[in-house]
Design a protein around this motif. Sequence first.
Motif, PDB file in Angstrom:
ATOM      1  N   GLN A 251       0.955  -1.194  -0.143  1.00 49.46           N
ATOM      2  CA  GLN A 251       0.004   0.135  -0.090  1.00 49.46           C
ATOM      3  C   GLN A 251       0.648   1.373   0.224  1.00 49.46           C
ATOM      4  N   THR A 252       2.019   1.246   0.546  1.00 46.93           N
ATOM      5  CA  THR A 252       2.763   2.389   0.713  1.00 46.93           C
ATOM      6  C   THR A 252       3.747   2.845  -0.357  1.00 46.93           C
TER       7      THR A 252
ATOM      8  N   ASP B 272       3.475   5.887  -2.062  1.00 50.53           N
ATOM      9  CA  ASP B 272       3.158   6.865  -1.176  1.00 50.53           C
ATOM     10  C   ASP B 272       4.371   7.498  -0.828  1.00 50.53           C
TER      11      ASP B 272
ATOM     12  N   THR C  38       4.446  10.155   5.964  1.00 55.23           N
ATOM     13  CA  THR C  38       3.493   9.191   6.595  1.00 55.23           C
ATOM     14  C   THR C  38       3.739   7.748   5.697  1.00 55.23           C
ATOM     15  N   GLY C  39       3.865   7.823   4.498  1.00 55.57           N
ATOM     16  CA  GLY C  39       3.953   6.588   3.683  1.00 55.57           C
ATOM     17  C   GLY C  39       5.482   5.974   4.249  1.00 55.57           C
TER      18      GLY C  39
ATOM     19  N   LEU D  99       5.076   4.248   7.620  1.00 50.36           N
ATOM     20  CA  LEU D  99       4.450   3.179   7.277  1.00 50.36           C
ATOM     21  C   LEU D  99       5.442   1.988   6.805  1.00 50.36           C
ATOM     22  N   ALA D 100       6.111   2.414   5.737  1.00 47.34           N
ATOM     23  CA  ALA D 100       6.735   1.445   4.986  1.00 47.34           C
ATOM     24  C   ALA D 100       7.896   0.929   6.036  1.00 47.34           C
TER      25      ALA D 100
ATOM     26  N   ASN E 294       8.113   4.818  -3.396  1.00 47.95           N
ATOM     27  CA  ASN E 294       8.592   4.623  -1.944  1.00 47.95           C
ATOM     28  C   ASN E 294       9.312   3.079  -1.851  1.00 47.95           C
TER      29      ASN E 294
END
Length: 270
Positions: free
Chosen positions: A57-58, A61, A65-66, A69-70, A138
């Motif tokens: 999902q990341t 991004d 924030t991405g 999260l990664a 990313n």
Amino acid sequence: MSDAWIASATAIFLWWFSTGIILWRVRFADNAGKDAHLWSVLMGLPLLFVGLFGLHQTASDGSATGVYLAFLSALAVWGWIELAFLSGIITGPNTRPCPPLTPLWERFFRATGTILWHEALLLSTLLYIANLVQGAENIFGLWTFVVLFFARISAKLNLFFGVPRINTEFLPQPLTHLASHFRKAPMNAVFPLSITALSFASACWMERIWSATSEGAVIGFTLLTALTLLALLEHWFMVIPLPDQKLWHWMMPERKTTAPPVMEAKRNVL
């Protein structure tokens, strides 16, 4: 630069906390006995799935924030695989202690056999993540896994060839045979190479921080710098007489001893 300091503190805390929680769970399962280790791994499966989902999902991004999260997703995947190893569920075909005075070549094959399936899983996961984020904006989750992977390989080689300080305090019951494959020695030829490689990688990440053109890139390269420096510190702990085990010892439950370590190593055939 305040974002970089926050990212550094985040990486250090996650390194300390994630290591501690895995060690705590493994010790708890050791004391519980029976199928507790297997249940630990099964109950931890959401970490693996959430981590892989997060990396997917990341990938597109590149925001701060991405990137965070990664990084967290890569740690989640890595954490589950390490839990599976320390629980004795995914290790290798060799579960016997290494006999004393075993020749170097034989000891190498025996040592490789103790961790073979685990290393194969790590490599397969690394290749899967590389394919997952290929060409994506990313890729910091991938680089996080790469740093952890190669730092682990380096650490295991140093333990095999010999270092002055080997901490086996946190070895769980299913892996007591591992200690027989380690070697204490004043120094080995791999250690200077490991230190040089990790120092060089840290310097490269730092240079990228200064040349970064987005907040996400600053955060990402700062996280990688902190993680690589922590790996470098862990290598120095093999040489410098510092009580690094105290970082997590206070949170560990007391070990319940049911049999001498050697007997346990022979009995726990996985």
